[in-house]
Design a protein around this motif. Structure first.
Motif, PDB file in Angstrom:
ATOM      1  N   LYS A 344     -24.780 -17.172 -37.695  1.00  0.00           N
ATOM      2  CA  LYS A 344     -25.645 -17.799 -38.984  1.00  0.00           C
ATOM      3  C   LYS A 344     -26.267 -17.140 -39.370  1.00  0.00           C
ATOM      4  CE  LYS A 344     -23.559 -22.208 -38.522  1.00  0.00           C
ATOM      5  NZ  LYS A 344     -24.314 -23.685 -38.189  1.00  0.00           N
ATOM      6  N   GLN A 345     -27.130 -16.726 -38.620  1.00  0.00           N
ATOM      7  CA  GLN A 345     -28.878 -15.690 -38.687  1.00  0.00           C
ATOM      8  C   GLN A 345     -28.087 -14.053 -39.786  1.00  0.00           C
ATOM      9  OE1 GLN A 345     -31.346 -15.105 -35.354  1.00  0.00           O
ATOM     10  NE2 GLN A 345     -30.473 -17.591 -34.821  1.00  0.00           N
ATOM     11  N   ILE A 346     -26.927 -13.597 -39.025  1.00  0.00           N
ATOM     12  CA  ILE A 346     -26.940 -12.638 -39.357  1.00  0.00           C
ATOM     13  C   ILE A 346     -25.989 -12.318 -41.284  1.00  0.00           C
ATOM     14  CG2 ILE A 346     -25.284 -10.513 -38.751  1.00  0.00           C
ATOM     15  CD1 ILE A 346     -25.344 -10.394 -35.757  1.00  0.00           C
ATOM     16  N   PHE A 347     -24.875 -13.648 -40.796  1.00  0.00           N
ATOM     17  CA  PHE A 347     -24.662 -13.940 -41.786  1.00  0.00           C
ATOM     18  C   PHE A 347     -25.467 -14.829 -43.605  1.00  0.00           C
ATOM     19  CE2 PHE A 347     -22.102 -16.884 -44.829  1.00  0.00           C
ATOM     20  CZ  PHE A 347     -21.027 -16.601 -45.616  1.00  0.00           C
ATOM     21  N   LYS A 349     -28.344 -13.381 -43.315  1.00  0.00           N
ATOM     22  CA  LYS A 349     -29.400 -12.497 -44.064  1.00  0.00           C
ATOM     23  C   LYS A 349     -27.445 -11.401 -44.784  1.00  0.00           C
ATOM     24  CE  LYS A 349     -33.176 -12.104 -41.320  1.00  0.00           C
ATOM     25  NZ  LYS A 349     -34.067 -12.073 -41.785  1.00  0.00           N
ATOM     26  N   ALA A 350     -27.031 -11.583 -44.297  1.00  0.00           N
ATOM     27  CA  ALA A 350     -26.130 -10.357 -45.143  1.00  0.00           C
ATOM     28  C   ALA A 350     -25.590 -11.472 -46.768  1.00  0.00           C
ATOM     29  CB  ALA A 350     -24.909 -10.775 -44.839  1.00  0.00           C
ATOM     30  N   MET A 351     -25.587 -13.097 -46.972  1.00  0.00           N
ATOM     31  CA  MET A 351     -25.367 -13.755 -48.305  1.00  0.00           C
ATOM     32  C   MET A 351     -27.291 -13.731 -49.033  1.00  0.00           C
ATOM     33  SD  MET A 351     -22.681 -14.561 -48.311  1.00  0.00           S
ATOM     34  CE  MET A 351     -22.522 -15.667 -49.054  1.00  0.00           C
ATOM     35  N   HIS A 354     -26.966 -10.131 -50.802  1.00  0.00           N
ATOM     36  CA  HIS A 354     -25.823  -9.737 -51.997  1.00  0.00           C
ATOM     37  C   HIS A 354     -24.792  -9.340 -50.990  1.00  0.00           C
ATOM     38  CE1 HIS A 354     -28.210 -12.854 -54.629  1.00  0.00           C
ATOM     39  NE2 HIS A 354     -29.408 -11.968 -54.656  1.00  0.00           N
ATOM     40  N   ILE A 355     -24.852  -9.344 -50.086  1.00  0.00           N
ATOM     41  CA  ILE A 355     -23.709  -8.194 -49.055  1.00  0.00           C
ATOM     42  C   ILE A 355     -22.188  -8.638 -49.951  1.00  0.00           C
ATOM     43  CG2 ILE A 355     -22.621  -7.440 -46.707  1.00  0.00           C
ATOM     44  CD1 ILE A 355     -25.176  -5.669 -48.139  1.00  0.00           C
ATOM     45  N   PHE A 356     -21.668  -9.983 -49.906  1.00  0.00           N
ATOM     46  CA  PHE A 356     -20.603 -10.666 -49.771  1.00  0.00           C
ATOM     47  C   PHE A 356     -20.330 -11.361 -51.259  1.00  0.00           C
ATOM     48  CE2 PHE A 356     -21.052 -10.842 -45.184  1.00  0.00           C
ATOM     49  CZ  PHE A 356     -19.699 -10.081 -44.781  1.00  0.00           C
ATOM     50  N   GLN A 357     -19.538 -11.321 -51.609  1.00  0.00           N
ATOM     51  CA  GLN A 357     -18.829 -12.464 -53.420  1.00  0.00           C
ATOM     52  C   GLN A 357     -18.497 -13.193 -52.182  1.00  0.00           C
ATOM     53  OE1 GLN A 357     -15.621 -10.694 -55.782  1.00  0.00           O
ATOM     54  NE2 GLN A 357     -16.464  -8.337 -55.157  1.00  0.00           N
ATOM     55  N   PHE A 358     -17.872 -13.472 -51.152  1.00  0.00           N
ATOM     56  CA  PHE A 358     -17.304 -15.201 -50.647  1.00  0.00           C
ATOM     57  C   PHE A 358     -17.460 -14.299 -49.183  1.00  0.00           C
ATOM     58  CE2 PHE A 358     -14.039 -16.679 -47.908  1.00  0.00           C
ATOM     59  CZ  PHE A 358     -14.487 -18.475 -48.410  1.00  0.00           C
ATOM     60  N   GLY A 359     -18.230 -15.172 -48.207  1.00  0.00           N
ATOM     61  CA  GLY A 359     -18.306 -15.200 -47.167  1.00  0.00           C
ATOM     62  C   GLY A 359     -17.981 -15.990 -46.196  1.00  0.00           C
ATOM     63  N   GLY A 472     -15.499 -12.509 -44.361  1.00  0.00           N
ATOM     64  CA  GLY A 472     -15.405 -12.378 -46.094  1.00  0.00           C
ATOM     65  C   GLY A 472     -15.078 -10.524 -47.094  1.00  0.00           C
ATOM     66  N   VAL A 473     -15.438 -11.488 -48.344  1.00  0.00           N
ATOM     67  CA  VAL A 473     -15.343  -9.828 -49.482  1.00  0.00           C
ATOM     68  C   VAL A 473     -15.708  -9.330 -49.855  1.00  0.00           C
ATOM     69  CG1 VAL A 473     -14.151  -9.421 -52.128  1.00  0.00           C
ATOM     70  CG2 VAL A 473     -12.774 -11.497 -50.141  1.00  0.00           C
ATOM     71  N   PRO A 474     -16.647  -8.437 -49.503  1.00  0.00           N
ATOM     72  CA  PRO A 474     -18.415  -7.463 -49.602  1.00  0.00           C
ATOM     73  C   PRO A 474     -18.314  -7.472 -51.147  1.00  0.00           C
ATOM     74  CG  PRO A 474     -16.554  -6.010 -49.341  1.00  0.00           C
ATOM     75  CD  PRO A 474     -15.276  -7.171 -48.996  1.00  0.00           C
ATOM     76  N   ALA A 475     -19.297  -7.233 -51.572  1.00  0.00           N
ATOM     77  CA  ALA A 475     -19.798  -6.940 -53.169  1.00  0.00           C
ATOM     78  C   ALA A 475     -20.150  -6.001 -53.340  1.00  0.00           C
ATOM     79  CB  ALA A 475     -20.708  -7.807 -53.412  1.00  0.00           C
TER      80      ALA A 475
END
Length: 518
Positions: A344-347, A349-351, A354-359, A472-475
């Protein structure tokens, strides 16, 4: 489509050869080499057990431009000797003998470029083995043709002096002027050898820097997105959702797909807490809008549907992919809950980046669970048999069939189960009656109580370790997304945690850099 492309390629190659050789007689020799080389390539395909598929056909189309090279060199050399006064037969023999070494070297060089692709393992080897060997086989056959058939055809078709007349003469005189211009400039260049050496060293250094830098600065993808005319999405419902709830919301998602003007048909499969659905668009001959253009519109409408999460994506162009391009796995011997905290911490950071469009994270500890606890003293006092109690509960709510019966020649299962209205929540289980001594019916609430707790929907493992997957789908590019997750994981995870990948992400990590050797 492939046949049309092959015909277009043949016509273009013939026109180009004519423009540079300037004579129909000269054109015939390399043009004849094309079908013979391709027939030889087909023979090698049959020998290797290859089929006619998209990749082998692509190799055949590409080989059209390669197989004529050796024949063109032979024709030019024979014509040169004929202009110098040799007879046609002697010119063909001498010209072919002079080119044995160069043609063999050219053939081996071209074949050596493509053959290593066939020796790759994994997905790369599976996809490109037939392509590489078919192309290398066509080049090999063209070399044999250039040293055998092309000299003899040149001896019979070429005529002394025909290259000095008409269009052929214009072409040859133009090339003679270009050769003289090039020769004079080459002499000047060779007279300034120190400058040439410095320039050569600079270019070599830049090439080394480019080779070392591009893999680090550039973005990598396993394969480009292909417009297959398909959009699908994975349905995620709450853990306590019923099949009726999921179907109702999934039907709303289906209407979103149906309302797209270019929809050909839709599909949908649902279960109580998950499912998938999507749409197939009309063929390109009917529609003009690319599939990718519909994704934002569909996502906006799907996001407005309550009760489920569904993100539309285009399927991967390569086999073996997961539901989403990013599939980042954290494994450890630690408890699932502990791994989930780090995930959850890594996720997060990714959100934030703006790494993911959807994760999403596959491990969800939100599944309500009801546990029946028996009071063994009461069970013993009432003389109940626990095996019989278990059988009664299983028959009431388990949904297993106990027998079959026949009606009009058809066999049907007998599935004992209480009405659905009487088993909508765990507390209703207390109203179930179990068999006691002398066939007495005893309420389950007399000997049991129900405890509620929340558990994980599923406990996943990978390589015999507990695993939590971020998908997820990457941005951004897939490579950039994975590198970001790796860097954050290295900062957050303690020792003893191992990173792994599945699906398209794993293929990119294992196959994406094989050709560069990085």
């Amino acid at each position: 489509e492939v046949v049309k492309t092959l015909i277009d390629t043949l016509l273009i190659v013939m026109v180009v050869i004519f423009l540079f050789l300037g004579s129909f007689r000269s054109v015939v020799v390399p043009v004849v080499a094309i079908p013979i080389s391709l027939i030889g390539a087909l023979f090698l395909m049959q020998l290797f057990g290859f089929s006619l598929n998209l990749l082998t056909l692509l190799a055949i189309v590409l080989s059209v431009g390669l197989v004529v090279d050796d024949a063109i060199v032979v024709v030019e050399n024979v014509e040169r000797h004929m202009r110098e006064g040799m007879s046609r037969m002697n010119a063909a023999l001498v010209g072919a003998r002079e080119l044995i070494g160069p043609i063999i070297a050219m053939t081996i060089t071209l074949a050596a470029v493509y053959t290593p692709i066939a020796l790759q393992g994994g997905l790369t080897g599976a996809l490109f083995r037939e392509f590489a060997l078919t192309l290398a086989g066509a080049v090999f056959i063209s070399g044999v043709v250039a040293l055998t058939l092309s000299p003899m055809m040149s001896a019979h078709l070429l005529r002394a002096g025909h290259t000095d007349k008409g269009f052929s003469g214009v072409v040859n005189r133009t090339f003679d002027r270009f050769r003289d211009w090039y020769g004079s400039h080459l002499d000047r260049t060779l007279n300034a050898r120190p400058a040439v050496y410095i320039f050569w060293a600079g270019i070599s250094l830049l090439a080394v820097l480019m080779f070392a830098t591009i893999p680090k600065l550039g973005t990598k993808e396993l394969a480009p997105k292909e417009d297959q005319g398909v959009i699908f999405g994975i349905i995620t419902a709450p853990a306590n959702a019923t099949i009726d709830d999921t179907i109702r919301y999934a039907d709303a998602a289906g209407k979103v797909f149906q309302n797209i003007p270019d929809t050909r048909f839709t599909f949908q499969v649902t279960s109580p807490d998950t499912g998938f659905g999507g749409m197939v668009l009309k063929p390109w001959g009917v529609r003009k809008t690319p599939t990718k253009a519909y994704l934002p519109q569909i996502q906006a409408k799907l996001g407005a549907i309550p009760g489920i999460q569904m993100f539309p994506i285009m399927p991967s162009a390569l086999p073996g992919a997961d539901n989403f391009p990013v599939s980042f796995v954290i494994t450890s011997t630690a408890d699932q809950e502990r791994i989930l905290e780090f995930a959850k911490q890594i996720f997060a950071k990714a959100m934030q980046a703006h790494i993911f469009q959807f994760g999403d994270i596959d491990t969800k500890i939100d599944q309500p669970q009801a546990q029946i606890n028996f009071d063994h003293d009461k069970v013993s006092a009432l003389g109940l048999d626990m095996q019989q109690v278990g059988a009664d509960i299983s028959a009431s709510i388990g949904g297993n069939y106990v027998n079959r019966f026949n009606i009009e020649g058809r066999s049907y299962k007998v599935i004992p189960q209480i009405k659905r209205v009487d088993r909508l929540n765990p507390e209703q289980l207390k109203n179930i009656y179990v068999s006691g001594p002398n066939n007495q019916l005893i309420p389950l609430s007399t000997v049991a109580s129900i405890n509620h707790k929340t558990v994980a929907r599923s406990l996943n493992r990978m390589q015999q370790l507990n695993a939590v997957t971020i998908s997820g789908v990457p941005a951004v590019s897939l490579d950039a997304a994975l590198k970001f997750l790796q860097n954050e994981a290295n900062k957050i995870l303690p020792k003893g945690y191992v990173l792994d990948y599945t699906g398209e992400s794993r293929q990119l990590q294992t196959e994406g850099s094989k050709f560069l050797g990085v």
